[in-house]
Scaffold this active site. Structure first.
Site, PDB file in Angstrom:
ATOM      1  N   LYS A 172      -9.470  -0.979  -6.730  1.00 19.70           N
ATOM      2  CA  LYS A 172      -9.517  -0.099  -5.233  1.00 19.70           C
ATOM      3  C   LYS A 172     -11.041   0.390  -4.962  1.00 19.70           C
ATOM      4  O   LYS A 172     -11.165   1.326  -5.943  1.00 19.70           O
ATOM      5  CB  LYS A 172      -8.504   0.906  -5.078  1.00 19.70           C
ATOM      6  N   HIS A 198       0.789  -1.232   0.057  1.00 20.18           N
ATOM      7  CA  HIS A 198       0.046  -0.076  -0.076  1.00 20.18           C
ATOM      8  C   HIS A 198       0.794   1.279   0.097  1.00 20.18           C
ATOM      9  O   HIS A 198       1.260   1.456   0.984  1.00 20.18           O
ATOM     10  CB  HIS A 198      -1.000   0.106   1.201  1.00 20.18           C
ATOM     11  N   ASP A 225       1.111   2.524   3.698  1.00 19.61           N
ATOM     12  CA  ASP A 225       0.262   3.752   3.487  1.00 19.61           C
ATOM     13  C   ASP A 225       1.046   4.875   3.492  1.00 19.61           C
ATOM     14  O   ASP A 225       0.744   6.070   3.890  1.00 19.61           O
ATOM     15  CB  ASP A 225      -0.952   3.806   4.489  1.00 19.61           C
ATOM     16  N   HIS A 265       1.527   5.291  -1.563  1.00 15.07           N
ATOM     17  CA  HIS A 265       1.070   6.590  -2.590  1.00 15.07           C
ATOM     18  C   HIS A 265       2.311   7.142  -3.102  1.00 15.07           C
ATOM     19  O   HIS A 265       3.237   7.561  -2.361  1.00 15.07           O
ATOM     20  CB  HIS A 265       0.408   7.553  -1.947  1.00 15.07           C
ATOM     21  N   HIS A 280      -4.909  -0.677   5.325  1.00 22.66           N
ATOM     22  CA  HIS A 280      -4.818   0.036   6.759  1.00 22.66           C
ATOM     23  C   HIS A 280      -5.670  -0.199   7.829  1.00 22.66           C
ATOM     24  O   HIS A 280      -6.531   0.703   8.438  1.00 22.66           O
ATOM     25  CB  HIS A 280      -4.378   1.602   6.492  1.00 22.66           C
ATOM     26  N   HIS A 335     -10.755   0.929   1.172  1.00 23.02           N
ATOM     27  CA  HIS A 335     -10.581   1.962   2.062  1.00 23.02           C
ATOM     28  C   HIS A 335     -11.817   1.540   2.742  1.00 23.02           C
ATOM     29  O   HIS A 335     -12.834   2.178   2.469  1.00 23.02           O
ATOM     30  CB  HIS A 335     -10.525   3.188   1.779  1.00 23.02           C
TER      31      HIS A 335
HETATM   32  O1  DOR Z   1      -4.119   9.415   5.404  1.00 24.89           O
HETATM   33  C1  DOR Z   1      -4.204   8.849   4.201  1.00 24.89           C
HETATM   34  N1  DOR Z   1      -3.760   9.532   3.083  1.00 24.89           N
HETATM   35  N2  DOR Z   1      -5.198   8.067   3.830  1.00 24.89           N
HETATM   36  C2  DOR Z   1      -5.401   7.724   2.724  1.00 24.89           C
HETATM   37  O2  DOR Z   1      -6.283   6.881   2.622  1.00 24.89           O
HETATM   38  C3  DOR Z   1      -5.136   8.249   1.513  1.00 24.89           C
HETATM   39  C4  DOR Z   1      -3.973   8.884   1.702  1.00 24.89           C
HETATM   40  C5  DOR Z   1      -3.251   9.879   0.670  1.00 24.89           C
HETATM   41  O3  DOR Z   1      -3.857   9.528  -0.437  1.00 24.89           O
HETATM   42  O4  DOR Z   1      -3.092  10.978   1.122  1.00 24.89           O
HETATM   43 ZN    ZN Z   2      -3.489   4.871   1.285  1.00 24.21          ZN
END
Ligand code: DOR
Ligand code: ZN
Length: 349
Positions: A103, A17, A252, A19, A178, A140
């Site tokens: 997702k 997970h 995450d 980003h 998460h 999520h």
């Molecule tokens: O804290 C988070 N940031 N939770 C999420 O689900 C998305 C992520 C983000 O993309 O910034």
């Molecule tokens: Zn995330």
């Protein structure tokens, strides 16, 4: 394995997970994930979400181009589900191995989720097909109903939505992303099913909601799902210390510019890629559970996703590691999780 080892070698982990964003942020952050992890699930919630095969192929190239050419990092792409997702496109993407999963973002539940799903019934036809072709569904898991207390949204999602989905699509592979609550841990452990797993972040293992308010409000501990009570943090720690096969590593890591974190409406997300793996090691050590480090970091994930386990290894040594204070991106900065702090473990180069 002794709990007092000064050096540990395990199969190279994967991060299920991540980003990475795009453009200038991508160029600066991707190397941190690639340093510790062989593969990573790349979240599709860009400003313009990844909703079809062409976008995923293009984005994957951008990720690979952002790294040094000798890097063997393998980004695993995910399709962002919308009400308009085409069955043909999703099917093709999975068969051609462009997508490893899709997702589900409940509408407006987090960063860039305005194209998410208001009513899961609207995508039952998609879930039915995913179940048939054995395509994993990443969720999520928070109710997006703002009348529900923010601390209850995960538990309510399990009760109101996940339970129904699992009954209706019993062989759909679901990853509850998460997980943050005792409710989620118990739900996954009790199900003890090859069709249900959860990822756990380092920040939810290391902190609880009180930490957000020590010496003032701490925007760098603000993420979604939000940190919960201590009893929930303890439940997560216990789940990994028990060596449960239904949980695996998903950091995450979610970079945001400092100016967007520190604002009237601060963004949710914690950029932990520079130290996430080392944080997991510390938590396993604290829990006297290093014998399960490898299964959590490197085995449970690929087994659930039906992928090969990595052949490379990673070695960590008990030597202090100082997390960088910030990274500069043009006129902006990004501040990592545990900025400037010392950790007990570092990677052996
Ligand atoms: O804290 C988070 N940031 N939770 C999420 O689900 C998305 C992520 C983000 O993309 O910034
Ligand atoms: Zn995330």
């Amino acid at each position: 394995m002794s709990e007092y080892l000064k050096k540990i070698t395990i199969i190279k982990p994967d991060d299920w997970h991540v980003h990475l964003r795009d453009n200038e942020i991508l160029k600066k952050v991707s190397q941190y994930t690639a340093k510790f992890y062989k593969r990573a699930i790349i979240m599709p919630n860009l400003n313009k979400p990844i909703t079809n095969c062409l976008e995923a192929i293009t984005y994957r190239h951008e990720i690979l181009n952002s790294m040094e050419s000798n890097n063997k990092f393998d980004p695993l792409m995910i399709c962002y589900l919308t009400n308009e997702t085409s069955l043909e496109e999703l099917n093709l993407g999975f068969i051609k191995k462009i997508f490893v999963g899709a997702k589900l973002y409940p509408y407006s539940c987090t960063t860039n989720s305005k194209k998410g799903i208001k009513n899961v019934k609207n995508i039952y036809h998609i879930l039915e097909m995913m179940e048939k072709i054995k395509m994993p569904l990443l969720i999520h898991g928070e109710e997006n109903d703002t009348s529900i207390d923010i601390y209850d949204r995960e538990a309510k999602f399990i009760e109101n939505t996940l339970e129904i989905l699992r009954k209706k699509f019993p062989e759909l592979k679901i990853i509850l992303e998460h997980v943050t609550t005792q409710d989620a841990v118990s739900y996954i452990e009790e199900a003890n099913s090859p069709y249900l797993a959860g990822t756990i972040t380092p920040h939810h293992l290391m902190f609880n909601r009180n930490n957000m308010f020590i010496n003032g409000i701490q925007p760098y501990l603000y993420c979604l799902p939000i940190l919960k009570r201590k009893k929930h943090q303890m439940a997560l720690r216990k789940a990994i210390a028990n060596g449960s096969k239904n949980f695996f590593l998903g950091s995450d890591t979610a970079p945001h510019f400092h100016r967007n974190k520190i604002n009237f409406f601060g963004y949710a997300g914690i950029f932990n890629a520079p130290c996430s793996f080392l944080c997991y090691v510390s938590v396993f050590e604290e829990m006297k559970a290093l014998k399960y480090l490898q299964s959590f970091c490197s085995e449970n994930g690929p087994k659930f996703y039906n992928m090969p386990i990595n052949k490379d290894t990673i070695t960590i040594v008990k030597k202090p590691y100082k997390v960088m204070k910030k990274i500069k991106i043009g006129d902006n900065i990004i501040v990592p999780f545990l900025s400037g702090k010392k950790l007990d473990w570092s990677i052996e180069i």
